[in-house]
Design a protein around this motif. Structure first.
Motif, short mmCIF file in Angstrom:
data_model
loop_
_atom_site.label_atom_id
_atom_site.label_comp_id
_atom_site.label_asym_id
_atom_site.label_seq_id
_atom_site.Cartn_x
_atom_site.Cartn_y
_atom_site.Cartn_z
N ALA A 1 -0.51 -0.87 -11.94
CA ALA A 1 -0.88 0.10 -13.26
C ALA A 1 -0.94 -0.10 -14.74
O ALA A 1 -1.83 0.67 -15.27
N ALA B 1 -4.42 -0.57 -14.22
CA ALA B 1 -5.66 0.43 -15.24
C ALA B 1 -5.47 1.09 -15.72
O ALA B 1 -7.25 1.27 -16.35
N LEU C 1 -4.90 0.77 -8.19
CA LEU C 1 -3.38 1.78 -7.68
C LEU C 1 -3.62 2.39 -6.16
O LEU C 1 -2.76 2.65 -5.96
N LEU C 2 -4.64 2.46 -5.71
CA LEU C 2 -4.73 2.65 -4.26
C LEU C 2 -4.54 2.12 -2.89
O LEU C 2 -4.38 2.34 -1.86
N ARG D 1 2.40 7.17 -8.41
CA ARG D 1 1.43 7.31 -7.00
C ARG D 1 0.57 8.99 -8.24
O ARG D 1 0.00 8.46 -7.39
N ALA E 1 -1.85 7.45 -10.05
CA ALA E 1 -2.87 6.85 -9.27
C ALA E 1 -4.07 8.55 -8.93
O ALA E 1 -5.12 8.58 -8.94
N SER F 1 -7.73 9.33 -9.82
CA SER F 1 -9.04 9.12 -8.88
C SER F 1 -9.82 9.56 -8.70
O SER F 1 -11.16 9.60 -7.99
#
Length: 889
Positions: free
Chosen positions: A506, A509, A531-532, A542, A545, A549
């Motif tokens: 994270a 990201a 993240l995925l 989650r 993420a 996305s």
């Protein structure tokens, strides 16, 4: 009971009752000033409902119970509490928590509303149900929220819900139908006075004094009789009728014996009016039940069923406010001393406190914690705030205000949370505590569309927080900077995470977002993609993420979305669903499953509406606007879209631009997208993906110089993303700018490499259309027809009317003769509403109506109603025949 001047209102209420008796459900909010006759009207409704054999559930809000979590639901549902055992597990737990027989500290704040809906539907299995809420303006917030949620989702249960509320109180009917009670016309008021045996010569004067307020008419008539025809006050007094009635009640109570006044004060101070609670305290001050006799005789109260009930809430108010402060304190002290309920004890001790008192504050804090354990976050926030007011020590006061702020945030009241946090901030010098308060305040900045301010607040205080909180705050600051278009905040958050972060995906990201904002996709996208891979186990991670996305335009996130939606359904996390459904609908749209996207977005929008998540409703509307834009439906786009220079507004602007492009309005499309790039949120995913629209509009307009920058930007992102469809669109942009064949050929091959799950059918059809046009101009008509036929078939399947017409025109230009264009028979799914489609698909899989209801947050009877409506549209007669139908989108 004789009612004057209420024929229209009764007729409307009769329709509500009749609908419930016929198996439908209706809800209605009655609004009117104090004394206008709401309670009298409800009493008549009760009699009519009894005559129809309806089950009647009632609750009355009380001012003293406003901060008692679920007090209203406890009144309402106590007679049917045993039916909760028939509900799905999380809903049954929510009901038990609301009624004080279980704990639901972690449950979603909207789950109780769903549980109420299911419970009412369960009761309605035995016959129609009438739910009456009087004085709704005084209902506790948790009960109000739950009942409004249930009312908005009623459909075919056979339940009628009627809320009565004052006009002068802050009670939002939350979009429910409303009926305003007006003052009586002169002829009706005169008829009422005649029925009260008021002499004709006094009626005109009373008429002017009461101003059409029924309670004022009755009270002034009674006063005139008691005072030998004298009138209360002057006709010229510019005071509202309800206030004059309150003054009259205070005067009447002041004329009662002292012991009666004291006993009335006990009844007014003990909000529930339960005699067994009142008597021990009253007897400690030397009064008892017999002392209410005179108040009963004068019609001020009624003593029955183990309760003392005031004739009207204004009588209760008069009895309480008309007593001296010292007397009120003594009464609360007596009630506290004799109460066996720790919550009531704490409340009465707080009411009796005349200044800071740590013992009372500690009791209130414990009370707030118990309330929180039951899921009463809004009431807990108010109780923590009350405890703070009575706390002598500033540090302790700040701690309790912080607890109250978090409770308010949990209840969805970001503004209240920020206010409590702001009050606590100057009371502590501890940087860790101040960081916690800054975190709470930041949510309100984001809520009121000021993410930049929220992000900067987090940057200022995040490094001072505990290590775990610091990382969360700085990541939040980075996302605020991203959504707010504040590159400086985003970059600073990424820098600070290098030192204060936890080294997680994270944190990386956020660094990726900073690079992407600077259009460094090659380095930024892999960090976001991290993240995925692997999918995080933590729920918040989650969601983070999932939220990023869209930058990857990767359908690999679809299983994660599906899993999270299923988890939210099973656990009753209703407030999370609109966001998750929005992401799912967006992916369905990309995949060319427009009907599925519409159904998913419609469910998300309905839940967002029912839970008051207006911002999410706007985002879902913008997604639906894109589908309408592809179809060329300008009226629908206009009704749905948000057109502003914000992150959310960018989605609306890109929908408008796509509509303009499809309709051949190239200058309008290009101008819209260029203006959006001048806004603060110029790096949003919406504008990134719309770069291809910008390129096509510019080239078709004959201004290729205006296409160079967006083509470069999209190509850089496509190369970094590695997605075949994106690289194909980048080649299409190149082909448009160079008017050469090779990029088109490579683009078509790349589109073909993509799987149905990861492809973009609409984008592929656009590439084929442009390639076909290019081939036709190059006089390669046979090759052009191949591309154009494929494009036309895709556009027709996607209901992309303007694009399909363009493909047809190009085919005609190649010399192809098209068959007469008859409208194709609609697919089966096109005959159904979005909710009918969801219900029938689940039923076709063999899911029971009760299970469908739990998944879609409906009642089983509403599920059956949707199936009943769907069968004729599908040409079948029952559920068994669903299995043989093609219900794919």
């Amino acid at each position: 009971m004789m009612l004057y001047g209420r024929g229209t209102e009764l007729a409307e209420l009769d329709q509500v009752l009749a609908a419930a008796c016929a198996g439908e459900s209706r809800a209605l909010v009655l609004r009117g000033e104090a004394g206008i006759g709401k309670s009298t009207l409800l009493a008549e409704v009760v009699e009519r409902a009894r005559g129809s054999g309806m089950t009647i559930l009632r609750a009355t809000g009380a001012e003293g119970e406003r901060d008692l979590a679920f007090a209203g639901l406890l009144q309402l549902l106590r007679p049917v509490a045993d039916r909760a055992e028939q509900l799905p597990g999380p809903q049954a737990d929510a009901v038990r928590a609301a009624l004080g027989t279980g704990s639901a500290r972690e449950h979603d704040r909207f789950l109780t509303g769903l549980a109420v809906l299911s419970l009412l539907a369960e009761v309605a299995e035995d016959g129609p149900v009438l739910v009456l809420i009087d004085d709704a303006q005084w209902l506790d917030e948790q009960s109000t929220q739950a009942l409004q949620f249930a009312a908005r989702r009623l459909a075919a249960e056979g339940v009628a819900m009627v809320f009565a509320t004052r006009d002068d109180e802050r009670y939002a009917g939350a979009g429910l139908p409303e009926l305003a009670l007006s003052r009586l016309r002169d002829e009706d008021a005169l008829a009422l006075l005649a029925g009260l045996d008021v002499p004709a010569e006094a009626r005109i004067r009373l008429l002017a004094e009461a101003d059409g307020n029924p309670l004022a008419l009755a009270e002034f008539a009674a006063a005139a009789g008691r005072e030998g025809g004298g009138l209360p006050g002057s006709v010229m007094t510019p005071v509202p009728a309800a206030d004059r009635v309150l003054a009259r009640f205070r005067a009447r109570i002041a004329g009662l014996p002292e012991r009666t006044r004291l006993m009335l004060l006990f009844a007014a101070a003990e909000a529930q009016g339960v005699i067994s609670y009142l008597l021990p305290a009253a007897e400690s001050l030397g009064v008892g039940l017999a002392d209410l006799a005179e108040a009963e005789a004068q019609g001020l109260v009624e003593v029955a069923g183990g309760r003392v009930t005031f004739r009207h809430p204004l009588v209760r108010t008069a009895a309480y406010l008309g007593a001296p402060m010292a007397r009120r304190v003594a009464v609360h002290q007596a009630l506290a001393a004799t109460s066996t309920d720790p919550d009531c004890t704490a409340g009465h001790r707080a009411a009796a406190a005349m200044g800071p008192d740590e013992d009372v504050a500690a009791e209130l804090e414990a009370y707030a914690q118990r309330t929180l354990d039951r899921g009463g976050t809004a009431s807990a926030a108010a109780t923590y705030a009350q405890a703070a007011r009575l706390t002598p020590d500033p540090a302790e006061r700040a701690r309790r205000l912080t607890a109250g702020a978090w409770a308010a945030q949990q209840s969805g009241h970001a503004e209240q949370a920020a206010s409590l946090a702001e009050r606590a901030y100057p009371m502590t010098a501890d940087p860790v505590e101040r960081a916690e308060l800054a975190y709470i305040r930041s949510f309100w900045f984001f809520e009121k569309d000021e993410p930049v301010e929220g992000g900067r607040l987090l940057l200022d205080h995040g490094p001072d927080a505990t290590p775990r909180r610091a990382a969360a705050m700085l990541r939040t600051a980075g996302t605020y900077g991203w959504f707010g278009g504040d590159a400086a905040t985003l970059c600073r958050a990424a820098e600070l995470l290098e030192k204060h972060g936890d080294g997680s995906a994270a944190d990386a990201a956020v660094r990726g977002l900073a690079l992407i904002a600077d259009e460094d996709y090659e380095r930024g996208l892999p960090l976001v993609a991290g993240l995925l891979d692997p999918v995080p186990a933590d729920g918040h991670a989650r969601l983070f993420a999932i939220s990023l996305s869209s930058l990857l335009a990767d359908d690999a996130v679809l299983p994660l979305i599906t899993e999270e939606i299923e988890r939210a359904r099973v656990d009753g996390l209703i407030g999370r669903l609109p966001y998750l459904l929005h992401v799912q609908a967006r992916l369905q749209l990309y995949a060319g499953r427009h009907r599925d996207a519409e159904a998913t977005a419609a469910e998300g929008a309905a839940i967002a509406r029912d839970t008051g998540l207006r911002a999410r409703m706007e985002r879902l509307d913008n997604l639906l606007a894109r589908i309408a834009a592809i179809a060329g439906d300008e009226d629908r786009v206009r009704s749905l879209v948000t057109d502003s220079l914000t992150a959310d507004g960018n989605y609306g602007r890109t929908a408008w631009a796509l509509l303009d492009l499809g309709l051949g309005r190239y200058e309008a499309a290009l101008t819209r997208l260029e203006e959006a790039r001048t806004g603060s949120v110029r790096h949003s995913a919406a504008l990134l993906f719309a770069a291809a629209d910008q390129v096509e509009a510019a080239v078709r307009l004959g201004a290729p110089d205006r296409a160079v920058e967006p083509a470069r930007r999209f190509a850089a992102w496509a190369a970094a993303s590695g997605r075949p469809w994106a690289q194909a669109v980048a080649l299409r942009n190149e082909a448009l700018l160079t008017d050469t064949t090779d990029p088109y050929e490579r683009a078509v091959k790349l589109h073909a490499e993509g799987s149905p799950a990861s492809g973009r059918p609409f984008e592929q059809a656009r590439t084929e259309l442009l390639y076909g046009e290019h081939l036709r101009r190059a006089r390669r008509r046979a090759d052009a027809r191949e591309q154009l036929r494929s494009a036309l078939a895709a556009f027709e399947r996607l209901d992309a009317a303007p694009w399909a017409e363009r493909a047809r025109a190009e085919l005609r230009a190649t010399g192809e003769t098209l068959a007469s264009e008859r409208a194709a028979a609609p697919a089966l799914v096109d005959r159904l509403t979005p909710q009918e489609l969801q219900v029938t698909r689940l039923a076709a899989e063999g899911v029971s109506s009760r299970e469908i209801a739990a998944r879609l947050f409906l009642s089983p009877r509403t599920v059956e109603y949707h199936l009943y409506k769907a069968y004729p549209k599908l040409g079948i007669a029952n559920r068994r025949e669903l299995a043989g139908l093609d219900l794919s989108g």
